[in-house]
Design a protein around this motif. Structure first.
Motif, short mmCIF file in Angstrom:
data_model
loop_
_atom_site.label_atom_id
_atom_site.label_comp_id
_atom_site.label_asym_id
_atom_site.label_seq_id
_atom_site.Cartn_x
_atom_site.Cartn_y
_atom_site.Cartn_z
N ASN A 116 -4.44 2.87 9.81
CA ASN A 116 -4.68 2.94 11.25
C ASN A 116 -3.37 2.94 12.03
OD1 ASN A 116 -6.59 3.12 13.40
ND2 ASN A 116 -6.14 0.98 13.88
N SER A 176 -3.88 1.51 -3.34
CA SER A 176 -4.45 0.41 -2.57
C SER A 176 -3.67 -0.87 -2.79
CB SER A 176 -5.90 0.19 -3.00
OG SER A 176 -6.43 -0.96 -2.38
N SER A 177 -3.68 -1.70 -1.77
CA SER A 177 -3.09 -3.04 -1.88
C SER A 177 -4.00 -3.95 -2.69
CB SER A 177 -2.90 -3.63 -0.48
OG SER A 177 -4.17 -3.84 0.12
N GLY A 178 -5.23 -3.49 -2.87
CA GLY A 178 -6.24 -4.33 -3.49
C GLY A 178 -7.11 -5.04 -2.46
N PHE A 179 -6.75 -4.84 -1.19
CA PHE A 179 -7.49 -5.46 -0.10
C PHE A 179 -7.79 -4.40 0.96
CE2 PHE A 179 -4.82 -8.74 -1.96
CZ PHE A 179 -5.76 -9.70 -2.29
N GLU A 180 -9.05 -4.10 1.14
CA GLU A 180 -9.45 -3.05 2.08
C GLU A 180 -8.92 -3.29 3.49
OE1 GLU A 180 -13.47 -0.78 3.67
OE2 GLU A 180 -13.66 -2.29 2.10
N ILE A 181 -8.90 -4.55 3.92
CA ILE A 181 -8.44 -4.85 5.28
C ILE A 181 -6.98 -4.43 5.47
CG2 ILE A 181 -7.81 -7.26 4.79
CD1 ILE A 181 -8.87 -7.90 7.64
N LEU A 186 -4.83 7.50 1.32
CA LEU A 186 -4.46 6.29 0.59
C LEU A 186 -4.13 6.68 -0.84
CD1 LEU A 186 -4.30 3.15 0.62
CD2 LEU A 186 -6.68 3.18 -0.16
N VAL A 227 0.85 -1.18 0.00
CA VAL A 227 0.00 0.00 0.00
C VAL A 227 0.90 1.24 0.00
CG1 VAL A 227 -0.18 -0.05 2.51
CG2 VAL A 227 -1.92 1.09 1.22
N ASP A 238 -5.33 -2.12 3.63
CA ASP A 238 -5.29 -0.66 3.50
C ASP A 238 -5.68 0.01 4.82
OD1 ASP A 238 -4.74 -1.24 0.84
OD2 ASP A 238 -6.69 -0.57 0.11
N GLU A 239 -6.77 -0.44 5.40
CA GLU A 239 -7.27 0.17 6.64
C GLU A 239 -6.32 -0.06 7.80
OE1 GLU A 239 -9.74 2.30 7.24
OE2 GLU A 239 -9.96 2.35 5.08
N HIS A 240 -5.76 -1.25 7.91
CA HIS A 240 -4.83 -1.52 9.01
C HIS A 240 -3.56 -0.68 8.86
CE1 HIS A 240 -7.34 -4.76 10.47
NE2 HIS A 240 -6.49 -4.93 11.47
#
Length: 97
Positions: free
Chosen positions: A80, A68-73, A65, A48, A75-77
């Motif tokens: 955060n 994206s890594s392509g994975f929301e989980i 952002l 990311v 990206d969000e971590h």
């Protein structure tokens, strides 16, 4: 007089004269990074790109952002971890405008 453009720095480099400051910022973020268990269980990996801004006094003033890594989980971590690492050390003279 127009405002100066914000300084951009790649935290992965060590060739900058402010490398010790960037290393501390990196250390603080890594200290808050927790790989999401769900991602590990599912074998999810990715990279990311995040842009964030630190005020002269070390406050976090923005997190965006950029890729994206392509994975929301993931990206969000990652975003955060940056938020949780605040406050950062004050930005050294000559680095902040």
């Amino acid at each position: 007089m127009a405002p100066e453009a914000p300084l951009a720095a790649d935290l992965a480099t060590s060739e900058d004269p402010h490398a010790p400051y960037f290393a501390e910022v990196r250390r603080l973020i890594r200290g808050k990074w927790v790989y999401p268990r769900e991602a590990g269980e599912r074998g999810i990996e990715g990279m990311v790109a995040i842009e964030f801004h630190i005020a002269k006094d070390g406050r976090l003033t923005g997190v965006v952002l950029r890729r994206s890594s392509g994975f929301e989980i993931l990206d969000e971590h990652a975003m955060n971890a940056i938020r949780l690492a605040e406050p950062f050390p004050p930005v050294p003279d000559g680095l902040a405008s």
